[in-house]
Design a protein around this motif. Structure first.
Motif, PDB file in Angstrom:
ATOM      1  N   ASP A 136       0.104   7.509  -9.364  1.00 20.59           N
ATOM      2  CA  ASP A 136      -0.881   6.486  -9.747  1.00 20.59           C
ATOM      3  C   ASP A 136      -0.607   5.083  -9.204  1.00 20.59           C
ATOM      4  O   ASP A 136      -1.366   4.157  -9.485  1.00 20.59           O
ATOM      5  CB  ASP A 136      -1.027   6.432 -11.271  1.00 20.59           C
ATOM      6  N   GLU A 137       0.460   4.876  -8.422  1.00 19.54           N
ATOM      7  CA  GLU A 137       0.729   3.568  -7.838  1.00 19.54           C
ATOM      8  C   GLU A 137       0.883   3.687  -6.331  1.00 19.54           C
ATOM      9  O   GLU A 137       1.489   4.639  -5.832  1.00 19.54           O
ATOM     10  CB  GLU A 137       2.023   2.982  -8.410  1.00 19.54           C
ATOM     11  N   PRO A 138       0.372   2.709  -5.577  1.00 20.37           N
ATOM     12  CA  PRO A 138       0.559   2.742  -4.118  1.00 20.37           C
ATOM     13  C   PRO A 138       2.011   2.466  -3.746  1.00 20.37           C
ATOM     14  O   PRO A 138       2.779   1.916  -4.542  1.00 20.37           O
ATOM     15  CB  PRO A 138      -0.365   1.642  -3.606  1.00 20.37           C
ATOM     16  N   LEU A 139       2.366   2.840  -2.549  1.00 20.93           N
ATOM     17  CA  LEU A 139       3.696   2.624  -1.987  1.00 20.93           C
ATOM     18  C   LEU A 139       3.525   1.675  -0.801  1.00 20.93           C
ATOM     19  O   LEU A 139       2.724   1.943   0.100  1.00 20.93           O
ATOM     20  CB  LEU A 139       4.283   3.964  -1.525  1.00 20.93           C
ATOM     21  N   HIS A 140       4.241   0.545  -0.821  1.00 17.33           N
ATOM     22  CA  HIS A 140       4.160  -0.439   0.258  1.00 17.33           C
ATOM     23  C   HIS A 140       5.518  -0.517   0.957  1.00 17.33           C
ATOM     24  O   HIS A 140       6.542  -0.717   0.289  1.00 17.33           O
ATOM     25  CB  HIS A 140       3.773  -1.815  -0.275  1.00 17.33           C
ATOM     26  N   CYS A 141       5.496  -0.373   2.279  1.00 20.72           N
ATOM     27  CA  CYS A 141       6.735  -0.333   3.048  1.00 20.72           C
ATOM     28  C   CYS A 141       6.620  -1.160   4.325  1.00 20.72           C
ATOM     29  O   CYS A 141       5.524  -1.409   4.823  1.00 20.72           O
ATOM     30  CB  CYS A 141       7.061   1.095   3.474  1.00 20.72           C
ATOM     31  N   VAL A 142       7.784  -1.518   4.856  1.00 21.07           N
ATOM     32  CA  VAL A 142       7.903  -2.056   6.201  1.00 21.07           C
ATOM     33  C   VAL A 142       8.561  -0.949   7.017  1.00 21.07           C
ATOM     34  O   VAL A 142       9.563  -0.360   6.590  1.00 21.07           O
ATOM     35  CB  VAL A 142       8.771  -3.333   6.228  1.00 21.07           C
ATOM     36  N   LEU A 143       7.987  -0.659   8.171  1.00 21.45           N
ATOM     37  CA  LEU A 143       8.467   0.423   9.022  1.00 21.45           C
ATOM     38  C   LEU A 143       8.909  -0.145  10.359  1.00 21.45           C
ATOM     39  O   LEU A 143       8.205  -0.957  10.956  1.00 21.45           O
ATOM     40  CB  LEU A 143       7.343   1.451   9.235  1.00 21.45           C
TER      41      LEU A 143
END
Length: 177
Positions: A136-143
């Motif tokens: 139910d929550e988005p995942l935010h990343c730096v790649l």
């Protein structure tokens, strides 16, 4: 020809350039030097697919990078990739927010989770599956990848422990299975 005072090396100005180096004051580095890419000016001009929003910050097109790619990715809840590897590329994922789950190994027998502030390193040729661990929550990343070329090798003969479902994480790197 003047001699340098070797007893005080820091008092002499550096007035010659090494091969491949700009001479002081020639202006070369003004446009070919350090670049700052503001976070609100990332490039969404990449393939956009359901479940994921990817933006480039550093690549060949934007800054002339030849050996590295960096950007951000936002992954919808419950999104998962199929099993794959990235050839000889190395990847680093920094978790900004949300919860990532990684499975890896010949049969995805290993699992680890990462949260905000954690880094994930994916070595070359390692079979793996990327998962947004939250439903139910988005995942935010730096790649960050070790090359500008998008390399992915899908491994359809390896059955995913967590089958891709609901929303697939699909982009130019992670093709639809």
């Amino acid at each position: 020809m003047a001699e340098h005072d070797h007893t005080h090396p820091h008092t002499q100005p550096h007035t010659h350039a090494h091969p491949g180096e700009a001479a002081p004051g020639d202006g070369r580095w003004k446009h070919d030097g350090v670049r700052v890419i503001p976070g609100d000016r990332l490039d969404p001009n990449t393939a956009q697919t359901p479940g994921m929003f990817r933006q480039a910050a550093i690549n060949a097109a934007r800054v002339g990078a030849q050996k590295i790619w960096a950007g951000t990715v936002a992954i919808e809840p419950d999104a998962k990739t199929g099993v794959h590897h990235h050839g000889d590329l190395e990847s680093v994922i920094y978790i900004v927010s949300g919860r990532a789950r990684m499975r890896w190994g010949e049969r995805l027998e290993y699992v680890a989770e990462a949260g905000p502030g954690d880094f994930i390193f994916v070595p070359p040729f390692v079979p793996h599956q990327e998962i947004n661990a939250s439903t139910d929550e988005p995942l935010h990343c730096v790649l960050v990848r070790s090359d500008n070329e998008a390399v992915v090798v899908n491994l359809p003969d390896v059955e995913a422990v967590e089958p891709p479902e609901t929303v697939l994480w699909v982009d130019p790197i992670h093709k639809r299975p």
